[in-house]
Design a protein around this motif. Structure first.
Motif, PDB file in Angstrom:
ATOM      1  N   GLU A 135     -23.018   1.966  27.692  1.00 15.43           N
ATOM      2  CA  GLU A 135     -22.542   2.993  26.766  1.00 15.43           C
ATOM      3  C   GLU A 135     -23.283   4.314  26.982  1.00 15.43           C
ATOM      4  O   GLU A 135     -24.419   4.331  27.443  1.00 15.43           O
ATOM      5  CB  GLU A 135     -22.739   2.531  25.323  1.00 15.43           C
ATOM      6  CG  GLU A 135     -21.862   1.352  24.939  1.00 15.43           C
ATOM      7  CD  GLU A 135     -22.017   0.951  23.485  1.00 15.43           C
ATOM      8  OE1 GLU A 135     -21.146   0.226  22.984  1.00 15.43           O
ATOM      9  OE2 GLU A 135     -23.020   1.369  22.856  1.00 15.43           O
ATOM     10  N   ARG A 136     -22.622   5.396  26.618  1.00 15.16           N
ATOM     11  CA  ARG A 136     -23.215   6.730  26.770  1.00 15.16           C
ATOM     12  C   ARG A 136     -24.033   7.132  25.548  1.00 15.16           C
ATOM     13  O   ARG A 136     -24.816   8.056  25.611  1.00 15.16           O
ATOM     14  CB  ARG A 136     -22.120   7.767  27.030  1.00 15.16           C
ATOM     15  CG  ARG A 136     -21.361   7.527  28.335  1.00 15.16           C
ATOM     16  CD  ARG A 136     -20.269   8.568  28.559  1.00 15.16           C
ATOM     17  NE  ARG A 136     -20.853   9.912  28.677  1.00 15.16           N
ATOM     18  CZ  ARG A 136     -20.580  10.911  27.835  1.00 15.16           C
ATOM     19  NH1 ARG A 136     -19.756  10.722  26.815  1.00 15.16           N
ATOM     20  NH2 ARG A 136     -21.126  12.099  28.020  1.00 15.16           N
ATOM     21  N   GLY A 137     -23.804   6.452  24.447  1.00 14.37           N
ATOM     22  CA  GLY A 137     -24.558   6.786  23.239  1.00 14.37           C
ATOM     23  C   GLY A 137     -23.884   7.815  22.372  1.00 14.37           C
ATOM     24  O   GLY A 137     -24.562   8.559  21.645  1.00 14.37           O
ATOM     25  N   THR A 138     -22.562   7.892  22.413  1.00 12.62           N
ATOM     26  CA  THR A 138     -21.854   8.823  21.533  1.00 12.62           C
ATOM     27  C   THR A 138     -22.034   8.383  20.087  1.00 12.62           C
ATOM     28  O   THR A 138     -22.353   7.215  19.795  1.00 12.62           O
ATOM     29  CB  THR A 138     -20.354   8.859  21.859  1.00 12.62           C
ATOM     30  OG1 THR A 138     -19.782   7.572  21.546  1.00 12.62           O
ATOM     31  CG2 THR A 138     -20.115   9.188  23.329  1.00 12.62           C
ATOM     32  N   ALA A 139     -21.799   9.306  19.168  1.00 13.65           N
ATOM     33  CA  ALA A 139     -21.900   8.966  17.745  1.00 13.65           C
ATOM     34  C   ALA A 139     -20.921   7.851  17.398  1.00 13.65           C
ATOM     35  O   ALA A 139     -21.255   6.931  16.626  1.00 13.65           O
ATOM     36  CB  ALA A 139     -21.647  10.200  16.895  1.00 13.65           C
ATOM     37  N   ALA A 140     -19.711   7.906  17.966  1.00  6.32           N
ATOM     38  CA  ALA A 140     -18.708   6.878  17.678  1.00  6.32           C
ATOM     39  C   ALA A 140     -19.169   5.507  18.154  1.00  6.32           C
ATOM     40  O   ALA A 140     -18.994   4.498  17.458  1.00  6.32           O
ATOM     41  CB  ALA A 140     -17.371   7.247  18.324  1.00  6.32           C
ATOM     42  N   GLU A 141     -19.771   5.445  19.355  1.00  8.27           N
ATOM     43  CA  GLU A 141     -20.274   4.174  19.862  1.00  8.27           C
ATOM     44  C   GLU A 141     -21.387   3.627  18.976  1.00  8.27           C
ATOM     45  O   GLU A 141     -21.418   2.432  18.651  1.00  8.27           O
ATOM     46  CB  GLU A 141     -20.797   4.345  21.291  1.00  8.27           C
ATOM     47  CG  GLU A 141     -19.708   4.520  22.339  1.00  8.27           C
ATOM     48  CD  GLU A 141     -20.276   4.885  23.703  1.00  8.27           C
ATOM     49  OE1 GLU A 141     -19.564   4.671  24.701  1.00  8.27           O
ATOM     50  OE2 GLU A 141     -21.420   5.388  23.774  1.00  8.27           O
ATOM     51  N   GLN A 142     -22.299   4.506  18.581  1.00 12.39           N
ATOM     52  CA  GLN A 142     -23.424   4.051  17.764  1.00 12.39           C
ATOM     53  C   GLN A 142     -22.955   3.576  16.389  1.00 12.39           C
ATOM     54  O   GLN A 142     -23.452   2.569  15.861  1.00 12.39           O
ATOM     55  CB  GLN A 142     -24.453   5.171  17.629  1.00 12.39           C
ATOM     56  CG  GLN A 142     -25.138   5.510  18.950  1.00 12.39           C
ATOM     57  CD  GLN A 142     -26.234   6.542  18.782  1.00 12.39           C
ATOM     58  OE1 GLN A 142     -27.281   6.262  18.210  1.00 12.39           O
ATOM     59  NE2 GLN A 142     -25.999   7.739  19.289  1.00 12.39           N
ATOM     60  N   ASN A 199     -21.417   0.120  16.745  1.00 12.44           N
ATOM     61  CA  ASN A 199     -22.458  -0.900  16.875  1.00 12.44           C
ATOM     62  C   ASN A 199     -23.138  -1.157  15.536  1.00 12.44           C
ATOM     63  O   ASN A 199     -23.439  -2.310  15.172  1.00 12.44           O
ATOM     64  CB  ASN A 199     -23.497  -0.468  17.907  1.00 12.44           C
ATOM     65  CG  ASN A 199     -22.943  -0.446  19.319  1.00 12.44           C
ATOM     66  OD1 ASN A 199     -22.005  -1.174  19.631  1.00 12.44           O
ATOM     67  ND2 ASN A 199     -23.510   0.384  20.168  1.00 12.44           N
ATOM     68  N   LEU A 200     -23.387  -0.093  14.786  1.00  6.67           N
ATOM     69  CA  LEU A 200     -24.032  -0.243  13.487  1.00  6.67           C
ATOM     70  C   LEU A 200     -23.131  -0.963  12.491  1.00  6.67           C
ATOM     71  O   LEU A 200     -23.619  -1.700  11.620  1.00  6.67           O
ATOM     72  CB  LEU A 200     -24.443   1.125  12.933  1.00  6.67           C
ATOM     73  CG  LEU A 200     -25.740   1.688  13.502  1.00  6.67           C
ATOM     74  CD1 LEU A 200     -25.908   3.148  13.166  1.00  6.67           C
ATOM     75  CD2 LEU A 200     -26.933   0.881  12.982  1.00  6.67           C
ATOM     76  N   ARG A 201     -21.830  -0.773  12.612  1.00  8.88           N
ATOM     77  CA  ARG A 201     -20.913  -1.472  11.711  1.00  8.88           C
ATOM     78  C   ARG A 201     -21.039  -2.976  11.900  1.00  8.88           C
ATOM     79  O   ARG A 201     -21.087  -3.740  10.927  1.00  8.88           O
ATOM     80  CB  ARG A 201     -19.482  -1.009  11.964  1.00  8.88           C
ATOM     81  CG  ARG A 201     -18.487  -1.522  10.940  1.00  8.88           C
ATOM     82  CD  ARG A 201     -17.259  -0.628  10.893  1.00  8.88           C
ATOM     83  NE  ARG A 201     -17.636   0.725  10.500  1.00  8.88           N
ATOM     84  CZ  ARG A 201     -16.798   1.775  10.520  1.00  8.88           C
ATOM     85  NH1 ARG A 201     -15.556   1.606  10.941  1.00  8.88           N
ATOM     86  NH2 ARG A 201     -17.199   2.962  10.142  1.00  8.88           N
ATOM     87  N   ARG A 202     -21.148  -3.407  13.151  1.00  9.00           N
ATOM     88  CA  ARG A 202     -21.350  -4.831  13.423  1.00  9.00           C
ATOM     89  C   ARG A 202     -22.715  -5.289  12.908  1.00  9.00           C
ATOM     90  O   ARG A 202     -22.855  -6.390  12.365  1.00  9.00           O
ATOM     91  CB  ARG A 202     -21.230  -5.104  14.926  1.00  9.00           C
ATOM     92  CG  ARG A 202     -19.797  -4.993  15.455  1.00  9.00           C
ATOM     93  CD  ARG A 202     -19.704  -5.441  16.906  1.00  9.00           C
ATOM     94  NE  ARG A 202     -20.306  -4.473  17.812  1.00  9.00           N
ATOM     95  CZ  ARG A 202     -19.632  -3.487  18.400  1.00  9.00           C
ATOM     96  NH1 ARG A 202     -18.331  -3.339  18.170  1.00  9.00           N
ATOM     97  NH2 ARG A 202     -20.244  -2.648  19.221  1.00  9.00           N
TER      98      ARG A 202
END
Length: 283
Positions: A5-12, A15-18
């Motif tokens: 992953e690139r670490g975009t806000a959407a990706e983070q 991941n945090l939702r999980r």
């Protein structure tokens, strides 16, 4: 962040939702305090600063730690808010100015550089640089022992309220005491050590360390791999030399430093581990 992953806000946030879903069994418990790492985010922040150095002056490392503490704290709070009242504490952690780690920088951070770039950075900025896994050269910084969580009493008050405190992000902002002032220093405090210190000072009943694997293993990655479900303090201390220095060893060291029940597992196995059917308990 996950591999690739690139670490975009959407990706983070995804991941945090999980992660927050996995934390549901704990969110109803009083006195919950969350800590977190920030290694990938600090690396990204340093890349931004390097590439924009001609237009905006780079900031010292301790401020990059502060920035990413706030960044990750805001993301965690956004995902926690439907289920709890989050409160993010920008946390300073005091270290000793004469810690031997300052003479032996060992913690790689940030991007990879060519040999020529590394020599230039070493000459112009005084950075310590090392060759890292044949992928290039990286900056290494000290990783001193945490001695004091400066905002401890504020975190304690939050833990005693209905809030979920988010604290000691990335191991905390490293500072040294000079008279009546605290001064930031360029270092990275190990997040597991800082979490154990915070838990001990708060008098926490249990420390939970969430990592990549569901438990501690003997002979990890070998045909003889063995999952260890329980470890006494003596057994954990004996096992330490066998554990990987940059991954599981600091987590078991943190369990020993905490001195009370510690559960080491991952998000996927957390629910079953809390029920006594998974993870590694160190007590």
């Amino acid at each position: 962040m996950r591999p690739g992953e690139r670490g975009t806000a959407a990706e983070q946030l995804a991941n945090l939702r999980r992660a927050v879903t996995a934390l549901q069994p704990l969110l109803a418990e009083p006195g919950l305090v969350l800590t977190h790492g920030n290694g990938p985010q600090v690396g990204n922040e340093l890349i931004r600063q390097e590439r924009a150095a001609d237009e905006a002056p780079p900031l010292p490392l301790w401020l990059a730690v502060a920035q990413t503490q706030a960044e990750i704290g805001a993301l965690i709070a956004a995902e926690l808010r439907p289920f709890a009242t989050p409160a993010c504490v920008l946390t300073h952690v005091r270290v000793a100015a004469d810690d031997a780690a300052f003479d032996r920088p060992t913690k790689p951070i940030g991007p990879f550089y060519s040999e020529q770039q590394a020599e230039q950075l070493q000459r112009e900025r005084g950075w310590a640089m090392v060759s890292d896994a044949n992928r290039g050269h990286r900056r290494v910084v000290p990783s001193p022992q945490p001695l004091e969580v400066v905002e401890l009493e504020a975190i304690r008050l939050l833990a005693e309220s209905d809030a979920v405190a988010i604290a000691c992000g990335g191991g905390g902002i490293p500072v040294i005491r000079r008279g009546d002032r605290l001064t930031g220093v360029d270092a990275v405090i190990d997040k597991d050590r800082a979490s154990a210190l915070l838990a001990r000072e708060l008098g926490a009943g249990r420390l939970i360390i969430l990592t990549e694997v569901p438990a501690v293993y003997r002979d990890f990655g070998k045909p003889s791999q063995e999952e260890l479900r329980t470890l006494s303090a003596d057994e954990a201390a004996t096992l330490l030399p066998e554990l990987a220095e940059g991954s599981m060893r600091p987590k078991v060291e943190a369990a020993l430093a905490f001195g009370r029940e510690t559960l080491i597992t991952n998000f996927a196995a957390l629910e079953s581990a809390l029920a006594g059917d998974g993870g590694t308990r160190v007590a």
